[in-house]
Design a protein around this motif. Structure first.
Motif, PDB file in Angstrom:
ATOM      1  N   THR A 128       0.832  -1.204   0.000  1.00 42.47           N
ATOM      2  CA  THR A 128       0.000   0.000   0.000  1.00 42.47           C
ATOM      3  C   THR A 128       0.867   1.254   0.000  1.00 42.47           C
ATOM      4  O   THR A 128       0.619   2.213  -0.754  1.00 42.47           O
ATOM      5  N   HIS A 129       1.905   1.256   0.839  1.00 41.40           N
ATOM      6  CA  HIS A 129       2.800   2.421   0.906  1.00 41.40           C
ATOM      7  C   HIS A 129       3.520   2.649  -0.414  1.00 41.40           C
ATOM      8  O   HIS A 129       3.819   3.798  -0.775  1.00 41.40           O
ATOM      9  N   LEU A 130       3.800   1.588  -1.161  1.00 46.25           N
ATOM     10  CA  LEU A 130       4.496   1.734  -2.439  1.00 46.25           C
ATOM     11  C   LEU A 130       3.665   2.498  -3.463  1.00 46.25           C
ATOM     12  O   LEU A 130       4.204   3.010  -4.453  1.00 46.25           O
ATOM     13  N   GLN A 131       2.366   2.607  -3.237  1.00 46.35           N
ATOM     14  CA  GLN A 131       1.520   3.379  -4.139  1.00 46.35           C
ATOM     15  C   GLN A 131       1.750   4.875  -3.990  1.00 46.35           C
ATOM     16  O   GLN A 131       1.373   5.663  -4.860  1.00 46.35           O
ATOM     17  N   ARG A 136       7.798   5.290  -2.275  1.00 45.63           N
ATOM     18  CA  ARG A 136       8.432   4.413  -3.262  1.00 45.63           C
ATOM     19  C   ARG A 136       9.805   4.950  -3.658  1.00 45.63           C
ATOM     20  O   ARG A 136      10.785   4.200  -3.735  1.00 45.63           O
ATOM     21  N   SER A 137       9.899   6.243  -3.895  1.00 45.51           N
ATOM     22  CA  SER A 137      11.163   6.816  -4.349  1.00 45.51           C
ATOM     23  C   SER A 137      12.244   6.722  -3.287  1.00 45.51           C
ATOM     24  O   SER A 137      13.401   6.403  -3.589  1.00 45.51           O
ATOM     25  N   SER A 152      16.702  -4.445  -2.869  1.00 52.39           N
ATOM     26  CA  SER A 152      15.923  -3.649  -3.805  1.00 52.39           C
ATOM     27  C   SER A 152      14.496  -3.638  -3.276  1.00 52.39           C
ATOM     28  O   SER A 152      14.087  -4.528  -2.521  1.00 52.39           O
ATOM     29  N   THR A 153      13.728  -2.639  -3.683  1.00 49.55           N
ATOM     30  CA  THR A 153      12.348  -2.540  -3.210  1.00 49.55           C
ATOM     31  C   THR A 153      11.541  -3.762  -3.626  1.00 49.55           C
ATOM     32  O   THR A 153      10.754  -4.303  -2.841  1.00 49.55           O
ATOM     33  N   ASP A 154      11.738  -4.221  -4.858  1.00 47.84           N
ATOM     34  CA  ASP A 154      10.991  -5.390  -5.337  1.00 47.84           C
ATOM     35  C   ASP A 154      11.382  -6.656  -4.579  1.00 47.84           C
ATOM     36  O   ASP A 154      10.546  -7.541  -4.366  1.00 47.84           O
ATOM     37  N   THR A 229       7.843   4.407 -14.185  1.00 45.52           N
ATOM     38  CA  THR A 229       6.468   4.900 -14.197  1.00 45.52           C
ATOM     39  C   THR A 229       5.822   4.627 -12.855  1.00 45.52           C
ATOM     40  O   THR A 229       6.149   3.659 -12.165  1.00 45.52           O
ATOM     41  N   HIS A 230       4.916   5.518 -12.474  1.00 47.76           N
ATOM     42  CA  HIS A 230       4.168   5.354 -11.231  1.00 47.76           C
ATOM     43  C   HIS A 230       2.719   5.696 -11.522  1.00 47.76           C
ATOM     44  O   HIS A 230       2.431   6.666 -12.232  1.00 47.76           O
ATOM     45  N   THR A 231       1.815   4.909 -10.963  1.00 48.11           N
ATOM     46  CA  THR A 231       0.407   5.049 -11.331  1.00 48.11           C
ATOM     47  C   THR A 231      -0.223   6.351 -10.853  1.00 48.11           C
ATOM     48  O   THR A 231      -1.184   6.823 -11.446  1.00 48.11           O
ATOM     49  N   ASN A 232       0.309   6.925  -9.777  1.00 48.75           N
ATOM     50  CA  ASN A 232      -0.415   8.029  -9.141  1.00 48.75           C
ATOM     51  C   ASN A 232       0.171   9.416  -9.363  1.00 48.75           C
ATOM     52  O   ASN A 232      -0.557  10.397  -9.456  1.00 48.75           O
ATOM     53  N   LYS A 233       1.496   9.533  -9.455  1.00 50.48           N
ATOM     54  CA  LYS A 233       2.066  10.875  -9.403  1.00 50.48           C
ATOM     55  C   LYS A 233       3.476  10.877  -9.967  1.00 50.48           C
ATOM     56  O   LYS A 233       4.182   9.887  -9.936  1.00 50.48           O
TER      57      LYS A 233
END
Length: 380
Positions: A128-131, A136-137, A152-154, A229-233
């Motif tokens: 959820t936080h990754l959104q 995320r950055s 890595s984050t993934d 790419t990021h879905t939100n911003k």
């Protein structure tokens, strides 16, 4: 791969910090393991524990505290090399409960049922936080700011799915040990907080002869611009990595120099990360600015600008001591885990001076590497 030995039993390193706050007490416990610990070595055998395991174990501790002491505020912070639980309470709550709190914090017992519940919660919370592009950055950039970790984050996301109860038990029995732990208590000296703790609560017998080691890797680090790419911003984050191997300066001295550089260069939020095998600055924004070039401008700063930057660094720390002791205690413990004394930033030694600062930049600038990650809004 390189390995750093961890001692596993004995007395917990602990600090009592005098703060102006006369009403409350902040207790933070810090374990020397975090997202960067995906592998460990035990008796020369490589073992997988998962880079999200520290998150699960420290949050399980938080949940136990909240269930038993609902009035105590709890905050978890997991970094690359540390897992921290901070508790904020009244003086009376501290004196009445500190012994049982320490017993609970240092026992770290976790049932299989508790593990499964916390594993699900940690995975859901992390994804959820990754959104959020900011979260995320700041997670993504650490792969380049702290290049020697199996991170890595993934990988964290995947490990939170794959980790087993046996992996968590292994982590608890190795890196979540007294000699890999720092305890920090912030409060006003007039309350004589140290007298509320029995010394035996912080001393442990040798439990076993196992030698556990962190497992790190020596990454090559280069200048790089990465687009995601990021879905939100949209957003951007970057790092100046000064070294990925041990340096010649004391960690406190280098910490101060990077904080000064950060103050001179970055108007927005920035953070400094210094340990034995890395030193870096992480900053947000500045996607179109050559920060390495800007770094060289620091060589041309004058002594008054240097002095002002030192004052700004100290002012921010003193503010934390006076207004947010729980944050100062958390930072103090995280520094202590890595062998640093945060108090030296409040009162820098004489060797932290303008001449040595310019020498530091001149020596380090040629090897500094800059990585930027630019996030574009779109379908991920």
């Amino acid at each position: 791969m390189s390995r750093e030995k961890q001692l596993l039993a004995g007395e917990v390193t602990h600090f009592f910090l005098n703060t102006p706050n006369e009403e409350g007490v902040c207790l933070s416990i810090h374990f020397g393991t975090g997202y960067g610990n995906r592998l460990i070595s035990i008796d020369n055998n490589m073992r997988w524990i998962g880079s999200g395991s520290s998150n699960i174990l420290i949050n399980s501790l938080k949940n136990k505290i909240k269930n038993l002491y609902p009035s105590i505020e709890c905050h978890v912070d997991v970094t690359m090399d540390t897992a921290t639980l901070t508790l904020k309470m009244t003086v009376l709550e501290f004196k009445e409960n500190v012994e049982s709190l320490l017993s609970l914090l240092l026992s770290k017992e976790m049932t299989a049922e508790e593990f499964e519940e916390q594993k699900t919660l940690s995975y859901e919370r992390f994804t959820t936080h990754l959104q959020n592009v900011t979260f995320r950055s700041l997670m993504d950039i650490q792969q380049y700011a702290i290049p020697n970790r199996t991170y890595s984050t993934d990988l964290i996301k995947q490990d939170l799915l794959d980790v087993s109860y046996e992996d968590i038990t292994l982590l608890s029995n190795t890196l979540f040990k007294p000699k890999n732990t720092v305890l920090v208590i912030c409060g006003n000296d007039k309350h004589e907080l140290s007298q509320a703790i029995n010394a035996k609560s912080l001393t442990f017998e040798q439990e076993d002869a196992t030698s556990a080691y962190h497992v790190y890797k020596q990454n090559v680090y280069e200048d790089e611009i990465i687009t995601k790419t990021h879905t939100n911003k949209q957003g951007a984050v970057g790092t100046l990595c000064f070294r990925n191997e041990p340096g010649v300066w004391s960690l406190e001295e280098e910490d101060m120099y990077l904080l000064i550089i950060s103050d001179l260069l970055v108007e927005k939020d920035a953070s400094v990360h210094v340990a034995k095998d890395y030193a870096s600055i992480i900053y947000s924004g500045y996607e179109s600015v050559d920060m390495k070039k800007k770094l060289l401008e620091c060589v041309h700063c004058n002594e008054s600008q240097f002095t002002k930057a030192v004052e700004n660094v100290q002012l921010k720390l003193r503010y934390l001591v006076e207004k947010s002791p729980e944050v100062f205690g958390r930072l103090f413990g995280q520094h202590a885990i890595q062998g640093k004394n945060l108090s030296q930033l409040l009162n820098p030694p004489k060797k932290v001076n303008f001449t040595n600062f310019i020498n530091y930049i001149n020596q380090m600038a040629p090897q500094v590497r800059e990585t930027k990650i630019v996030y574009l809004e779109g379908v991920k």
